[in-house]
Design an enzyme around this catalytic site. Sequence first.
Site, mmCIF file in Angstrom:
data_model
loop_
_atom_site.group_PDB
_atom_site.id
_atom_site.type_symbol
_atom_site.label_atom_id
_atom_site.label_comp_id
_atom_site.label_asym_id
_atom_site.label_seq_id
_atom_site.Cartn_x
_atom_site.Cartn_y
_atom_site.Cartn_z
ATOM 1 N N CYS A 267 0.859 -1.198 0.000
ATOM 2 C CA CYS A 267 0.000 0.000 0.000
ATOM 3 C C CYS A 267 0.885 1.233 0.000
ATOM 4 O O CYS A 267 1.729 1.402 0.882
ATOM 5 C CB CYS A 267 -0.917 -0.016 1.217
ATOM 6 S SG CYS A 267 -1.759 1.558 1.487
ATOM 7 N N CYS B 119 0.659 3.340 3.228
ATOM 8 C CA CYS B 119 1.321 2.656 4.354
ATOM 9 C C CYS B 119 2.832 2.827 4.240
ATOM 10 O O CYS B 119 3.516 3.045 5.253
ATOM 11 C CB CYS B 119 0.937 1.178 4.391
ATOM 12 S SG CYS B 119 -0.706 0.864 5.089
ATOM 13 N N ASP C 1 0.125 16.597 -1.323
ATOM 14 C CA ASP C 1 -0.188 15.776 -2.494
ATOM 15 C C ASP C 1 0.873 16.019 -3.570
ATOM 16 O O ASP C 1 1.288 17.156 -3.809
ATOM 17 C CB ASP C 1 -1.576 16.129 -3.027
ATOM 18 C CG ASP C 1 -2.111 15.070 -3.984
ATOM 19 O OD1 ASP C 1 -3.075 14.369 -3.630
ATOM 20 O OD2 ASP C 1 -1.536 14.937 -5.091
ATOM 21 N N HIS D 186 -4.036 0.921 8.256
ATOM 22 C CA HIS D 186 -4.601 0.728 6.929
ATOM 23 C C HIS D 186 -6.113 0.547 7.020
ATOM 24 O O HIS D 186 -6.604 -0.449 7.539
ATOM 25 C CB HIS D 186 -3.973 -0.474 6.221
ATOM 26 C CG HIS D 186 -4.478 -0.600 4.808
ATOM 27 N ND1 HIS D 186 -3.953 0.127 3.764
ATOM 28 C CD2 HIS D 186 -5.503 -1.314 4.285
ATOM 29 C CE1 HIS D 186 -4.618 -0.151 2.662
ATOM 30 N NE2 HIS D 186 -5.570 -1.019 2.951
ATOM 31 N N ASN E 69 -12.524 10.308 -1.737
ATOM 32 C CA ASN E 69 -13.039 9.527 -2.856
ATOM 33 C C ASN E 69 -13.139 8.062 -2.444
ATOM 34 O O ASN E 69 -12.270 7.555 -1.726
ATOM 35 C CB ASN E 69 -12.114 9.671 -4.072
ATOM 36 C CG ASN E 69 -12.079 11.101 -4.591
ATOM 37 O OD1 ASN E 69 -13.083 11.796 -4.589
ATOM 38 N ND2 ASN E 69 -10.907 11.544 -5.020
ATOM 39 N N HIS F 208 -6.121 3.448 0.425
ATOM 40 C CA HIS F 208 -5.874 3.712 1.850
ATOM 41 C C HIS F 208 -6.625 4.998 2.140
ATOM 42 O O HIS F 208 -6.364 6.025 1.480
ATOM 43 C CB HIS F 208 -4.371 3.849 2.106
ATOM 44 C CG HIS F 208 -3.984 4.106 3.541
ATOM 45 N ND1 HIS F 208 -3.070 3.302 4.229
ATOM 46 C CD2 HIS F 208 -4.338 5.084 4.394
ATOM 47 C CE1 HIS F 208 -2.909 3.778 5.453
ATOM 48 N NE2 HIS F 208 -3.667 4.865 5.584
ATOM 49 N N HIS G 92 -8.009 8.393 2.742
ATOM 50 C CA HIS G 92 -7.329 9.687 2.804
ATOM 51 C C HIS G 92 -8.338 10.794 2.561
ATOM 52 O O HIS G 92 -9.287 10.639 1.793
ATOM 53 C CB HIS G 92 -6.179 9.775 1.796
ATOM 54 C CG HIS G 92 -6.564 9.422 0.382
ATOM 55 N ND1 HIS G 92 -6.729 8.129 -0.027
ATOM 56 C CD2 HIS G 92 -6.810 10.200 -0.687
ATOM 57 C CE1 HIS G 92 -7.061 8.122 -1.315
ATOM 58 N NE2 HIS G 92 -7.133 9.363 -1.742
ATOM 59 N N HIS H 135 -8.566 14.636 1.259
ATOM 60 C CA HIS H 135 -7.926 15.746 0.561
ATOM 61 C C HIS H 135 -8.352 17.045 1.256
ATOM 62 O O HIS H 135 -9.557 17.281 1.430
ATOM 63 C CB HIS H 135 -8.398 15.822 -0.887
ATOM 64 C CG HIS H 135 -8.107 14.613 -1.726
ATOM 65 N ND1 HIS H 135 -7.064 14.556 -2.616
ATOM 66 C CD2 HIS H 135 -8.728 13.406 -1.816
ATOM 67 C CE1 HIS H 135 -7.064 13.382 -3.230
ATOM 68 N NE2 HIS H 135 -8.064 12.658 -2.767
HETATM 69 P P1 5GP Z 1 -7.465 9.599 -4.824
HETATM 70 O O1 5GP Z 1 -7.537 9.763 -6.327
HETATM 71 O O2 5GP Z 1 -7.242 8.150 -4.453
HETATM 72 O O3 5GP Z 1 -8.607 10.228 -4.091
HETATM 73 O O4 5GP Z 1 -6.213 10.429 -4.359
HETATM 74 C C1 5GP Z 1 -4.916 9.931 -4.374
HETATM 75 C C2 5GP Z 1 -4.000 11.114 -4.303
HETATM 76 O O5 5GP Z 1 -2.711 10.658 -3.980
HETATM 77 C C3 5GP Z 1 -3.899 11.879 -5.630
HETATM 78 O O6 5GP Z 1 -4.289 13.223 -5.434
HETATM 79 C C4 5GP Z 1 -2.409 11.750 -5.995
HETATM 80 O O7 5GP Z 1 -1.885 12.914 -6.570
HETATM 81 C C5 5GP Z 1 -1.758 11.439 -4.661
HETATM 82 N N1 5GP Z 1 -0.555 10.628 -4.751
HETATM 83 C C6 5GP Z 1 -0.386 9.506 -5.501
HETATM 84 N N2 5GP Z 1 0.845 9.005 -5.319
HETATM 85 C C7 5GP Z 1 1.466 9.833 -4.444
HETATM 86 C C8 5GP Z 1 2.784 9.842 -3.865
HETATM 87 O O8 5GP Z 1 3.626 8.973 -4.104
HETATM 88 N N3 5GP Z 1 3.072 10.855 -3.007
HETATM 89 C C9 5GP Z 1 2.158 11.830 -2.699
HETATM 90 N N4 5GP Z 1 2.547 12.776 -1.859
HETATM 91 N N5 5GP Z 1 0.911 11.853 -3.224
HETATM 92 C C10 5GP Z 1 0.576 10.870 -4.081
HETATM 93 ZN ZN ZN Z 2 -2.359 1.413 3.659
#
Ligand code: 5GP
Ligand code: ZN
Length: 112
Positions: free
Chosen positions: A3, A6, A29, A45, A85, A96, A98, A100
């Site tokens: 993950c 994680c 992000d 997790h 999301n 995982h 999260h 925003h």
């Molecule tokens: P989701 O689309 O799952 O709601 O959001 C995932 C977020 O994680 C996205 O906004 C993406 O830019 C961010 N993200 C993906 N990989 C990484 C990473 O390796 N480091 C950081 N800091 N953010 C990441």
């Molecule tokens: Zn995780």
Amino acid sequence: MDCLFCKIIAGDIPSKKVYENEYVYAFLDINPMAPVHILVVPKVHIASADEVSAENSAYVARIFEAIPQIAAEAGLANGYRVITNIGADGCQSVKHLHFHVLGGKQLPDQMA
Ligand code: 5GP
Ligand code: ZN
């Protein structure tokens, strides 16, 4: 566990930390959608908000207790948005939980 978040929490993948306590980790992000774009995650997790239960909801409470401080330190006195999301239709890319935290400009009125 394979993950991404994680691994970020464990420090195996670098991140730009903005806040941390026993329950919560917050970092910038990598692909910001607003001048301020912070991800706030539980240190255990949980796959998504759809997996929140009486057993793990304390982590969600700790996250929402931390968000006002995180937002204040990021200069979001004029307001901000918190989004999570979930699943395919919600366009969740990292499985995982999260949140925003977005701000630093007038965000679009549109929700979906
Ligand atoms: P989701 O689309 O799952 O709601 O959001 C995932 C977020 O994680 C996205 O906004 C993406 O830019 C961010 N993200 C993906 N990989 C990484 C990473 O390796 N480091 C950081 N800091 N953010 C990441
Ligand atoms: Zn995780």
